[in-house]
Design a protein around this motif. Sequence first.
Motif, PDB file in Angstrom:
ATOM      1  N   THR A  38      -1.697 -10.353  -3.985  1.00 32.61           N
ATOM      2  CA  THR A  38      -1.728  -9.038  -4.637  1.00 32.61           C
ATOM      3  C   THR A  38      -2.791  -8.108  -4.056  1.00 32.61           C
ATOM      4  O   THR A  38      -3.031  -7.031  -4.592  1.00 32.61           O
ATOM      5  N   GLY A  39      -3.401  -8.493  -2.955  1.00 36.29           N
ATOM      6  CA  GLY A  39      -4.402  -7.651  -2.311  1.00 36.29           C
ATOM      7  C   GLY A  39      -5.572  -8.485  -1.859  1.00 36.29           C
ATOM      8  O   GLY A  39      -5.509  -9.717  -1.798  1.00 36.29           O
ATOM      9  N   GLY A  90      -1.135  -4.810  -2.447  1.00 41.20           N
ATOM     10  CA  GLY A  90      -2.286  -4.215  -3.105  1.00 41.20           C
ATOM     11  C   GLY A  90      -2.709  -2.884  -2.517  1.00 41.20           C
ATOM     12  O   GLY A  90      -1.996  -2.279  -1.708  1.00 41.20           O
TER      13      GLY A  90
END
Length: 271
Positions: free
Chosen positions: A134-135, A217
């Motif tokens: 997610t990043g 992200g």
Amino acid sequence: MNRLLHILLLATAPLAVSGAAAAQSLDGVKLVEAGKLTYGVAASFAPFEYVNEGKLTGFDIDFIQALAEKLKVEPAAMNMEFKGLIPALQGGRIDIINSAMYINPTRAEQVDFVPYLEIGNNVMVQTGNPKGITGRDDTICGKTVAVTLGGISESQARADNERCKAKGLGEVKVLTLPTAQDSALSLSQGRADANYESTPGAVMALEKMPGVFEIAGEPFEMDTQIGIATPKGATELQAALAAAIKAMAEDGSYDKLIAKWKLPPSVSLFD
């Protein structure tokens, strides 16, 4: 006042009495070869510098050509590995480094910089994000991250590894490769779970290889400056380069190059 504009005005202030043309002159500056601005470049970081059909190309290649025209010299490239750039400059083999070099405290101890762009970085993953990253966060722990050897992305990934270990999470396996293109290839082949890429480089990768990558992200470290590196204390050279960059901003050629290479407007250091 814009930060870089303030820097440039300070750099050129001692020469202002002689006018803009004098400020952009390399007269009196000792060069590796008279009449030429010899620069080191690691042509492995698209879209800034890379080799296409046997020729150097990219934003920085066009940029140094425009700067050289302002300075009335001929640009002369020496293509080498990124890790060899600073030693080549310190050894007097090149006049400057023109290779999208990120400015950081460690490098600033070895060379001086004239900044010319401000960029950020993205976490790039395979389309579909199979590892659920997610990043640049804890989801990167336990994953393999492809980076360019000696580049800022390697430092970032190693810092993430230390952070993950301190939290008792899985270690980040840092896969170092010679070029940004190699890192992207390793990601596309599944040998890496993610790749840390500059924001302009990510845009180029998504455009050149549609359906292969996506961004995970938000961008990070968006205030990272890149600059031309000079030997420590080379104030006349730095002032001339700063004046030439300022002149490019004033005549519009700076913005035209940013648009040509499809860099996001946020990279500009001039308001």
